[in-house]
Design a protein around this motif. Sequence first.
Motif, PDB file in Angstrom:
ATOM      1  N   LYS A  62     -12.216 -45.153 -32.533  1.00  0.00           N
ATOM      2  CA  LYS A  62     -13.500 -45.849 -32.618  1.00  0.00           C
ATOM      3  C   LYS A  62     -13.843 -46.387 -31.230  1.00  0.00           C
ATOM      4  N   ILE A  63     -15.134 -46.525 -30.982  1.00  0.00           N
ATOM      5  CA  ILE A  63     -15.600 -47.073 -29.705  1.00  0.00           C
ATOM      6  C   ILE A  63     -14.915 -48.422 -29.452  1.00  0.00           C
ATOM      7  N   GLY A  64     -14.381 -48.573 -28.237  1.00  0.00           N
ATOM      8  CA  GLY A  64     -13.737 -49.831 -27.863  1.00  0.00           C
ATOM      9  C   GLY A  64     -12.241 -49.886 -28.107  1.00  0.00           C
ATOM     10  N   GLN A  65     -11.740 -48.927 -28.873  1.00  0.00           N
ATOM     11  CA  GLN A  65     -10.292 -48.899 -29.094  1.00  0.00           C
ATOM     12  C   GLN A  65      -9.576 -48.371 -27.863  1.00  0.00           C
ATOM     13  N   SER A  66      -8.269 -48.603 -27.837  1.00  0.00           N
ATOM     14  CA  SER A  66      -7.453 -48.124 -26.732  1.00  0.00           C
ATOM     15  C   SER A  66      -6.381 -47.181 -27.255  1.00  0.00           C
ATOM     16  N   ASN A 125     -12.803 -42.838 -13.828  1.00  0.00           N
ATOM     17  CA  ASN A 125     -13.335 -44.043 -14.464  1.00  0.00           C
ATOM     18  C   ASN A 125     -13.058 -44.065 -15.965  1.00  0.00           C
ATOM     19  N   GLY A 126     -12.529 -45.194 -16.428  1.00  0.00           N
ATOM     20  CA  GLY A 126     -12.228 -45.367 -17.844  1.00  0.00           C
ATOM     21  C   GLY A 126     -10.798 -44.997 -18.211  1.00  0.00           C
ATOM     22  N   TYR A 127     -10.030 -44.594 -17.204  1.00  0.00           N
ATOM     23  CA  TYR A 127      -8.650 -44.155 -17.444  1.00  0.00           C
ATOM     24  C   TYR A 127      -7.695 -44.870 -16.491  1.00  0.00           C
ATOM     25  N   ASN A 128      -6.434 -44.941 -16.932  1.00  0.00           N
ATOM     26  CA  ASN A 128      -5.375 -45.424 -16.055  1.00  0.00           C
ATOM     27  C   ASN A 128      -4.121 -44.608 -16.302  1.00  0.00           C
ATOM     28  N   VAL A 129      -3.277 -44.528 -15.289  1.00  0.00           N
ATOM     29  CA  VAL A 129      -2.032 -43.792 -15.419  1.00  0.00           C
ATOM     30  C   VAL A 129      -0.903 -44.602 -14.810  1.00  0.00           C
ATOM     31  N   SER A 130       0.294 -44.182 -15.143  1.00  0.00           N
ATOM     32  CA  SER A 130       1.496 -44.724 -14.525  1.00  0.00           C
ATOM     33  C   SER A 130       2.518 -43.607 -14.444  1.00  0.00           C
ATOM     34  N   ARG A 131       3.443 -43.708 -13.529  1.00  0.00           N
ATOM     35  CA  ARG A 131       4.496 -42.687 -13.405  1.00  0.00           C
ATOM     36  C   ARG A 131       5.790 -43.420 -13.048  1.00  0.00           C
ATOM     37  N   SER A 132       6.473 -43.885 -14.061  1.00  0.00           N
ATOM     38  CA  SER A 132       7.705 -44.630 -13.835  1.00  0.00           C
ATOM     39  C   SER A 132       8.910 -43.702 -13.738  1.00  0.00           C
ATOM     40  N   THR A 133       8.802 -42.514 -14.278  1.00  0.00           N
ATOM     41  CA  THR A 133       9.884 -41.542 -14.198  1.00  0.00           C
ATOM     42  C   THR A 133       9.318 -40.193 -13.762  1.00  0.00           C
ATOM     43  N   THR A 134      10.176 -39.294 -13.321  1.00  0.00           N
ATOM     44  CA  THR A 134       9.720 -37.949 -12.956  1.00  0.00           C
ATOM     45  C   THR A 134       9.184 -37.208 -14.171  1.00  0.00           C
ATOM     46  N   GLU A 135       9.768 -37.482 -15.340  1.00  0.00           N
ATOM     47  CA  GLU A 135       9.442 -36.682 -16.520  1.00  0.00           C
ATOM     48  C   GLU A 135       8.128 -37.056 -17.196  1.00  0.00           C
ATOM     49  N   PHE A 155       4.251 -38.939 -17.720  1.00  0.00           N
ATOM     50  CA  PHE A 155       2.996 -39.275 -17.027  1.00  0.00           C
ATOM     51  C   PHE A 155       1.944 -39.617 -18.087  1.00  0.00           C
ATOM     52  N   PRO A 156       1.995 -40.818 -18.655  1.00  0.00           N
ATOM     53  CA  PRO A 156       1.034 -41.183 -19.704  1.00  0.00           C
ATOM     54  C   PRO A 156      -0.346 -41.506 -19.144  1.00  0.00           C
ATOM     55  N   LEU A 157      -1.353 -41.209 -19.944  1.00  0.00           N
ATOM     56  CA  LEU A 157      -2.743 -41.503 -19.597  1.00  0.00           C
ATOM     57  C   LEU A 157      -3.271 -42.549 -20.574  1.00  0.00           C
ATOM     58  N   ARG A 158      -3.818 -43.618 -20.044  1.00  0.00           N
ATOM     59  CA  ARG A 158      -4.271 -44.733 -20.867  1.00  0.00           C
ATOM     60  C   ARG A 158      -5.792 -44.801 -20.881  1.00  0.00           C
ATOM     61  N   LEU A 159      -6.361 -44.884 -22.085  1.00  0.00           N
ATOM     62  CA  LEU A 159      -7.782 -45.159 -22.255  1.00  0.00           C
ATOM     63  C   LEU A 159      -7.892 -46.588 -22.771  1.00  0.00           C
ATOM     64  N   GLU A 160      -8.545 -47.466 -22.028  1.00  0.00           N
ATOM     65  CA  GLU A 160      -8.573 -48.871 -22.398  1.00  0.00           C
ATOM     66  C   GLU A 160      -9.680 -49.207 -23.401  1.00  0.00           C
TER      67      GLU A 160
END
Lengths: 114, 113
Positions: B14-18, B62-72, B74-79
């Motif tokens: 739904k609109i606004g969910q993450s 725009n509208g996305y964030n990522v993190s890379r804590s390990t080599t394996e 690579f999650p993509l976050r929608l806020e």
Amino acid sequence: SQELEQSPQSLIVQEGKNLTINCTSSKTLYGLYWYKQKYGEGLIFLMMLQKGGEEKSHEKITAKLDEKKQQSSLHITASQPSHAGIYLCGADRNYGGSQGNLIFGKGTKLSVKP
Amino acid sequence: NAGVTQTPKFRILKIGQSMTLQCAQDMNHNYMYWYRQDPGMGLKLIYYSVGAGITDKGEVPNGYNVSRSTTEDFPLRLELAAPSQTSVYFCASSYSRQMKTQYFGPGTRLLVL
């Protein structure tokens, strides 16, 4: 910025016929990648070309990078229903300073009629 | 090797969910990428990473964030999901800057209503 244009956008061929898909770049190509995508699935790597005039084949699919390195063609001989899908070309975004990024064409949708 | 795996395969928001789109590779690749694919528009690069702890923006971050804590991984976050984020998302990986062939996951189809 570099652009990749694929032609045709879509193609319907009779099984057994040959076909060619083209990928034209607005700038010199330093690495050209061909991928195939089936509906609802990810991209499958087919071939990579780097040198002008280079030609590679895999089963009935042949890809070539022209001498001027601004166009690549993908040729399928004696097409089969299993060849159906979307074919995408990808190219190195920046030569030298590249971080490994590729840009992609919009794809060519191939349908093969039995 | 499983190659590049992505979860979930399909999601309705739904609109606004993450939510977080998961991506993992078991090929010991240094480079990882997130793309979105919209009908008739080809693939657009969202974010990429050249190694653990290093990420950078692509064409449409725009509208996305990522993190890379390990080599394996690579999650993509929608806020705050928006209808414009309705798309198919692909994760890919490659070994190095020299060995640039990218290998793709099966994709996540996201619908934002």
